[in-house]
Design an enzyme around this catalytic site. Structure first.
Site, PDB file in Angstrom:
ATOM      1  N   SER A 260       0.973  -1.215   0.124  1.00 22.73           N
ATOM      2  CA  SER A 260      -0.068  -0.129  -0.016  1.00 22.73           C
ATOM      3  C   SER A 260       1.014   1.221  -0.044  1.00 22.73           C
ATOM      4  CB  SER A 260      -0.791  -0.063   1.184  1.00 22.73           C
ATOM      5  OG  SER A 260      -0.071   0.366   2.045  1.00 22.73           O
ATOM      6  N   LYS A 261       0.164   2.404   0.129  1.00 23.39           N
ATOM      7  CA  LYS A 261       1.169   3.575  -0.053  1.00 23.39           C
ATOM      8  C   LYS A 261       2.157   3.817   0.967  1.00 23.39           C
ATOM      9  CE  LYS A 261      -1.912   7.037  -2.386  1.00 23.39           C
ATOM     10  NZ  LYS A 261      -3.419   6.999  -1.963  1.00 23.39           N
ATOM     11  N   ARG A 262       1.690   3.152   2.260  1.00 22.15           N
ATOM     12  CA  ARG A 262       2.767   3.182   3.185  1.00 22.15           C
ATOM     13  C   ARG A 262       4.182   2.558   3.105  1.00 22.15           C
ATOM     14  NH1 ARG A 262       2.051  -0.378   6.683  1.00 22.15           N
ATOM     15  NH2 ARG A 262       0.373  -1.665   5.723  1.00 22.15           N
TER      16      ARG A 262
END
Ligand code: GLU
Length: 531
Positions: A260-262
């Site tokens: 994910s973006k993390r």
């Protein structure tokens, strides 16, 4: 149209993105596997846009997805912009078909109208939860009589069309990657096919479209496995022949949670903007869930098509490893033909604002491009006409690339590695400046070198080297004692390609100017004493 008999078992696969965001690494991997499977099997690759969620679908996302696929080289044979025999290829343009097939199911008693309002559904769910049951529609509208239905429709009561799921029995299917699955029908609900606004749901539209577009293999992310039994029931109810299913393993970040973006950049656009090579990205994406023989990792696009098979897709999650992608990118970069490398570097420099150059350099002799390109003759005129604005700069750039050799691995490093050839505003390593330029001796040596170079008639590599070594001799110095400060003065760093090439490629005027500027600035007040 008999959808049970599929013509000659031609391989037809599809990528079916919803235009609700960027093209992500996971989506791109799905598109790639479909593409490779189609090409390997002389099949057809279809692009279908699933825009049934009108609120979240945007034109911008649609265009971005197409741009990303094209950048990766995943050209489709049929799609929203390339008509084919089973179009249109955008779901919002196919509603007549969804409605006629839903009517057929209603007539055959395989689907029913449901008039339950949101409040009623909420109450149903609350009651089920209170009893400790898994919430699902209890089928209360299944038993409505024909007149009751007519009356409600006539009164304009909003309704949806629900699938009449068999209450018992099992739904089984075989997945090419994951093996056999079996779900109890009692666990599956009477899911909605057509919403009250007349739009189809994903599970319904995907089945109607895959069948009508003659899709032979549904290759997609394994987040859709739980949808598959519902879809299998629909295939059966609609009398369609079942495609083969291949669910691809999830992609995880380094910490083993879903990517994910993390974890940093996840969109294909971001990697393009970071100057990754599309072929390297394709190579890396291919390895996210597939392996050739567990050893070979480097593939050209062509080689991937040859090598790919669904049999070697793993059912284990894949881990997105940016260091590995960088390595693959560097390997692809090394293998680029010189003309292509030159073009890509020019493009990257242009995007960095380094081309056209801040200053012109006249090399003292015309550059023989054949010499630069090695075996392959390099034809500057073959390079994109848009670059003609700085066509004069290309021969020098070809030599700079040659001088940098394997130091230049990633296009995003162009500023760091070659910025000083193009602007005076290049990064200077402060420690290097302190260590090599901040003394009276350094100043006088650089001044002497500037003077020697000023007098030099031919500014080619043998002459600049000879001049520097002769000067070192005269001053009773090791050559290095001149080379180190000279390198820092010209490049701002302690490492660079062969310094004599750097000098030649900066040209006489710029070299002399930088040596003098460094001499004038020295001695710089020494930094705080150590210890
Ligand atoms: N539109 C769906 C998605 O983007 C497609 C799923 C499928 O391939 O069936 O997830």
């Amino acid at each position: 149209m008999d959808l049970v008999e599929r013509q000659n078992d031609v391989v037809r696969v599809r990528f079916a993105p919803s235009p609700t965001g960027h093209l992500h690494v996971g989506g791109a991997r799905t598109a790639l596997y479909n593409y490779l499977y189609a090409r390997k099997n002389s099949g057809v690759f279809v692009l279908r846009i699933e825009d049934t969620d009108a609120a979240r679908s945007t034109r911008e996302s649609y265009e971005g997805i197409l741009r990303g696929l094209r950048w990766l080289g995943l050209e489709w044979d049929e799609g929203p912009d390339i008509d084919g025999p089973y179009g249109p290829y955008v779901q919002s343009a196919r509603s007549v078909l969804y409605h006629s097939e839903a009517d057929r199911l209603l007539r055959e008693g395989k689907a029913y109208r449901c008039f339950c309002a949101a409040a009623e559904l909420d109450a149903m769910r609350a009651a089920q939860e209170a009893r400790g049951e898994a919430p699902k529609y209890d089928g209360r509208c299944r038993s409505l009589g024909e007149t009751e239905i007519e009356e409600r429709l006539a009164a304009g009561v909003p309704s949806v069309v629900r699938f009449a799921m068999p209450r018992d029995g099992e739904t089984r299917f075989r997945d090419v990657v994951r093996g056999d699955f079996s779900f109890g029908n009692a666990e599956l609900d009477d899911f909605v096919l057509i919403k009250s606004d007349g739009r189809p749901t994903y599970n319904y539209a995907v089945v109607v479209d895959d069948a009508h577009m003659r899709i032979s293999h549904v290759i997609r992310g394994d987040d859709h496995i739980s949808n598959t039994p519902r879809q299998v029931r629909l295939y059966d109810a609609l009398g369609y022949r079942l495609p083969k299913f291949a669910h691809l393993p999830m992609i995880l970040g380094a910490d083993k949670t879903r990517l994910s973006k993390r974890h940093g950049a996840t969109s294909v656009d971001a990697y393009r903007d970071l100057h990754y090579l599309s072929e390297a990205m394709v190579n890396y994406l291919a390895l996210l869930g597939w392996s050739f023989d567990g050893k070979r990792e480097l593939f050209s696009f062509k080689a991937l098509i040859e090598a790919f098979s669904l049999k070697r897709v793993s059912s284990n999650p894949a881990v997105f490893d940016i260091a590995k992608m960088e390595w693959i990118n560097a390997e692809h970069f090394k293998m680029l033909p010189p003309a292509e490398k030159l073009e890509l570097v020019a493009e990257a420099l242009e995007e960095e604002g380094l081309l056209p150059p801040a200053f012109e350099v006249d090399l003292s002799r015309p550059v023989d491009l054949k010499l630069v390109a090695g075996k392959e003759p390099l034809r500057i005129d073959a390079i994109d006409a848009a670059k003609k604005g700085f066509a004069r700069e290309l021969p020098r750039l070809a030599l700079i690339i040659e001088a940098l050799g394997n130091r230049l691995k990633l296009l995003r490093d162009v500023r760091e590695l070659m910025g000083y050839f193009y602007t005076d505003d290049f990064a200077r390593d402060e420690t290097a400046v302190r260590n090599h330029l901040a003394s009276k001796e350094a100043a006088s040596r650089l001044e002497a070198l500037a003077r020697a170079y000023e007098d030099l008639q031919y500014f080619d590599r043998p002459s600049v080297e000879e001049t520097l070594r002769a000067l070192a001799d005269r001053l009773g110095l090791q050559s290095g004692e001149l080379i180190h400060p000279c390198r820092v003065a010209l490049t701002g760093k302690t490492v660079s390609p062969d310094i004599f090439w750097v000098i030649v490629l900066l040209g006489k005027a710029k070299t002399v100017e930088r040596l003098r500027a460094a001499a004038a600035n020295a001695p710089i007040p020494p930094a705080a004493k150590e210890g």
